[in-house]
Design an enzyme around this catalytic site. Structure first.
Site, PDB file in Angstrom:
ATOM      1  CG  HIS B 230      -0.326  23.283  53.203  1.00  0.00           C
ATOM      2  ND1 HIS B 230       0.003  24.579  52.950  1.00  0.00           N
ATOM      3  CD2 HIS B 230      -0.726  23.256  54.489  1.00  0.00           C
ATOM      4  CE1 HIS B 230      -0.203  25.297  54.026  1.00  0.00           C
ATOM      5  NE2 HIS B 230      -0.636  24.519  54.984  1.00  0.00           N
ATOM      6  CD  GLU B 264      -8.844  28.350  61.392  1.00  0.00           C
ATOM      7  OE1 GLU B 264      -8.479  29.490  61.080  1.00  0.00           O
ATOM      8  OE2 GLU B 264      -8.724  27.892  62.548  1.00  0.00           O
ATOM      9  CG  LEU B 265      -8.393  23.808  53.818  1.00  0.00           C
ATOM     10  CD1 LEU B 265      -8.411  22.304  53.932  1.00  0.00           C
ATOM     11  CD2 LEU B 265      -9.072  24.275  52.543  1.00  0.00           C
ATOM     12  CG  ASP B 266      -4.228  23.904  53.936  1.00  0.00           C
ATOM     13  OD1 ASP B 266      -4.203  22.710  54.290  1.00  0.00           O
ATOM     14  OD2 ASP B 266      -4.263  24.249  52.751  1.00  0.00           O
ATOM     15  CB  ALA B 267      -5.747  27.466  59.666  1.00  0.00           C
TER      16      ALA B 267
END
Lengths: 321, 321, 321, 321
Positions: B230, B264-267
């Site tokens: 991303h 954990e979104l995009d983490a």
């Protein structure tokens, strides 16, 4: 079933249609806005040039969208200007364009002894790609063209090998095999000049890892710009097997340079450069792999800059607006 | 007419045959040399681990080709080792491999409470790519796979749209359309799990601009690593239309991050990152174009690193050898 | 014995005398040429602005040395211009300058509703540096100032600690200790405003790792630009101990952002950014060390850009010519 | 008045005292952790080396903190190892250290024909800096040394000019003026060898923009490594006025290379490199300014890497762990 892979030219057009805006370029400045035409000027610098040009455009009813200028030396140097403007009357081909150009020549250009050019939005240039066996630059350019990233059209691929014929035809582009047997370069170059000129009206030749050296006679006769990409190191390594030699010397950065081709091998005006970090643990073939990734991006940027008329040659160097 | 465009898998194999050496990876360390197997270890750090492992390999007659180790903290931390070695008896599948692994477990691994794995040269992993409509990462991965840059095989592409079906089938890869209608994500994910699991034995899932959020239940059941790419900015912009917001704030650098997907979104743990310089004159769509060039390279590097077993997850972060 | 270390202001002047040319800036565009004055303009975009400005300059006998313009949107957007020109009559302070400015206001500026400013060569601005205990940005700025790299003068350093007093006085710059005891920020800020304003006529405040948050009231009353430098990561980490948190997440790139200070903490218009690659093996304190090297260069560039009038604030973002 | 500017050596020590941890290095790997000693090995590669070394360290009770190894070719190549370990008995100088080294030699090193060295924590090396008139690298190194960033001590600065005497003495470092009159290089080099050798026991010579070419005889007799920094371009420009020539050619990237000095001018093993982007609008003197910023950082990194024993010379190239 006409998926985009089967009819890429169509796909390319669709992409272009979808882009409300301009051709643009990766990594560079300001194409987003609409414009009608682009005015490119080079002349000896002296007071009053900008006043004359901008005054003329204002009188014509033009609205300047972007403008870049550069003077190599305000006293006795050379002045360069690139300006994009909106002028509705010039949107379609016709007599208005001729009239505009005539007036500009009579009222401004002749007074300052300008070299100048007007390029209208939508006048896409015709590109030919010369390639040998390495496919990375070719594939990247075909992909960018098909998705509408280039303000031009790939009309021909010429190669001294047949290896990439399938890829090229698969992308819907004519492929020409022009072998260069030892001692027969003259004939091969003559054939290429035919393919580029009369048959195709090519306006830009891209050497996408074309491994033959073009003769001075070819460069003189081709009469359109030729852009090349080649590896670059800090320090430079001339001669054969540069990646092996770079590995031997333990270089920490490898790079690529895109430049206009002149008779002086690999020393034409530089358009764009890039580098990546490497280390001792990478073999020569891994350095080549990194080199490929740099080459394709640097070449694509150079071509996009050229097609956007952002590159101005001033003797042995370029001004990139 | 069997041009490489028509039979890409064949082309891929030819490329692989041509590479005398190893799978390698762009932008990273030392795969050039031949090796028979790779030993990967993680355990609580304490004295004697390296002595035990290297002693064992020496007794077995192995010749270490490369070795990387890292300890998060020599006192009470976690120790990680990646070593490649030549041991002719393990070159072909068979009982020697089983015997080697049993001895390693009994003599070394159990004593130190190790998590460990042996991966033999030539055991190519099976990748599935999930994609929506953006083609840049997909096309780049297919090209790298076909030319032999990845030590793995793309066995399936799944998309919630049909846009890229032609490109995928043209590259000789099965394409599966799994739409995700509003409110029907559970069923779509169940279908994808079938396609990834039983049918294909997929060992790595790559989200190459797949614009659906995968549920925690899916991530739990998929049981193989999932890598995502991303955009990233300095500073970060959460939420919709990040390029428009980056343009509004006048950021000077835009980038991309490849990471393992967690709930954990995009983490999830970061594998690789890249940036490029931009300026005020570039429109949001031009920033996106620059972003695409970064994304495809960063994702390709992350996947190559993963397939070379160079990425070790240590809690919320990665060790990249 | 008047070595340069003993009389740095003198050394600074010598350096400046030695530079035949312009103030220049590291990493940025075109200051090399001689110029007499710089004209800076911002106004609503509409046709005729460039024609009017360049026509006026031509009539006055000016020779344009460099010119940059940008329009946020040719229809209804804002237009910005920065132009440098030679006009011998304005070389020395006096009535000619007043006359030039009055004519420009009457004939051009009022007609287009311009915000505008003329800055004459040699009008060096007065900087104050606020710093706490970290010395890297301060030392770098003092060195650059002393060797003539900045087109401005450091006239004061203010700190809430005494740690760097010796370094500052050693460089020949007045040092002011303004402690900020808990609960007494208002008084401290009042004292700083005195030091910056009446006493010193400061035109730019630089926060060179000043660890106190300035109040909205201070920012309103200081009435000169304030530039800050802070660390930046991909992704961002808010809150305390950012390097420790970046290490925990295994970031691969760390960076720094220089921006104008607004009441919105660390979210003012970005002037310049930089990044460096890091890896898992670097401890939080090593990340900080890398961060320091980035911070000092990014801050110095931002200040040089500001002093060269290359940074134009357009709402929440900057245009950097 | 004992401000840090007045007694920098004292300041240096205070900084060192404050750093609980290790000397570390900017931009590179893993110095954060505590260690007692560092073992450096080079020998012909063959099976069993790691087993022997790690077995020996384990028997001695050592706990390995970090370890890096590299083989130029597992069959017939050269093997290099750098390992840091904790072993409390070796913490203080004395007979334990001699015993450890004797045992290592007898039990391991002689068996494998190793070149090897043990370096104990706290054995700071003595540096001399040679400089001409450019101060940027010198000032940066003095600042880094004073704040404790280097695991070594600057004990002497030698210059063929007096320009920087004040800066050097102000930093508390002995300054020696050794002019090099035309035709009298031999005598000047003899004086420098005295200053480096008997008088100072220098272990590393840094050429921080020293503009004299050192003779082969000097390099042979100095018997310690000499590190140089010089500008680098893509492509390279040999000869005088490189920045002017780079400007003429319109290069888009300029850089710097730090390398060990050999008799082959500017072609010794490369330690570190860096680049920055530039454009046509920057004058030669602005390119030099950008070059200075790169040079000081690249040189500082190279020195830090050397002092941390991370740079191993393997013929004409370096391995950097």
């Amino acid at each position: 079933m006409a998926g985009s892979a089967r009819d890429p030219q169509q796909a390319g057009r669709e992409h272009l249609g979808a882009r409300a805006g301009a051709p643009g370029r990766p990594g560079a400045a300001g194409a987003g806005a609409r414009y009608t035409a682009r005015l490119l000027i080079g002349c000896a610098d002296r007071p009053g040039i900008v006043a004359a040009v901008s005054g003329f455009l204002y009188e014509q009813g033009a609205n300047i969208v972007s403008s870049h200028q550069y003077s190599s030396d305000p006293t006795g140097g050379r002045f360069f200007l690139r300006t994009e403007f909106v002028l509705d009357g010039l949107a379609a081909p016709g007599t208005e364009r001729a009239r505009f150009e005539r007036h500009f020549r009579e009222r401004v250009a002749e007074r300052f002894g300008m070299e100048w050019e007007v390029r209208y939005r939508g006048q896409r240039r015709r590109l030919a790609i010369l390639v040998s066996r390495h496919d990375h630059c070719l594939m990247d350019l075909l992909w960018r063209w098909r998705r509408g990233e280039l303000d031009g059209d790939v009309v021909s691929v010429i190669s001294n090998h047949r290896d990439l014929e399938g890829e090229v035809r698969g992308a819907g582009v004519p492929f020409h095999h022009v072998p260069v047997p030892r001692g027969a370069k003259e004939g091969a170059e003559a054939r290429m000049l035919e393919l580029l000129g009369a048959e195709r009206g090519v306006e830009l030749v891209v050497l996408a890892r074309y491994m033959q050296i073009l003769s001075g006679a070819f460069l003189e006769r081709v009469r359109v710009p030729v852009i090349n990409i080649h590896h670059s190191f800090l320090p430079a390594f001339a001669g054969a097997q540069p990646y092996a030699r770079a590995h031997e010397r333990g270089v920490k950065l490898i790079g690529a340079t895109a430049h206009y081709v002149t008779e002086e091998l690999d020393a034409g005006p530089i358009i764009e450069q890039g580098v990546e970090r490497v280390d001792h643990s990478q073999s020569p073939s891994e350095l080549e792999r990194v080199g490929r990734d740099i080459e394709r991006v640097v070449l694509a940027r150079a071509i996009a800059l050229h097609l956007d008329d952002r590159v101005i040659v001033d003797g042995r160097r370029t001004i990139v607006f």
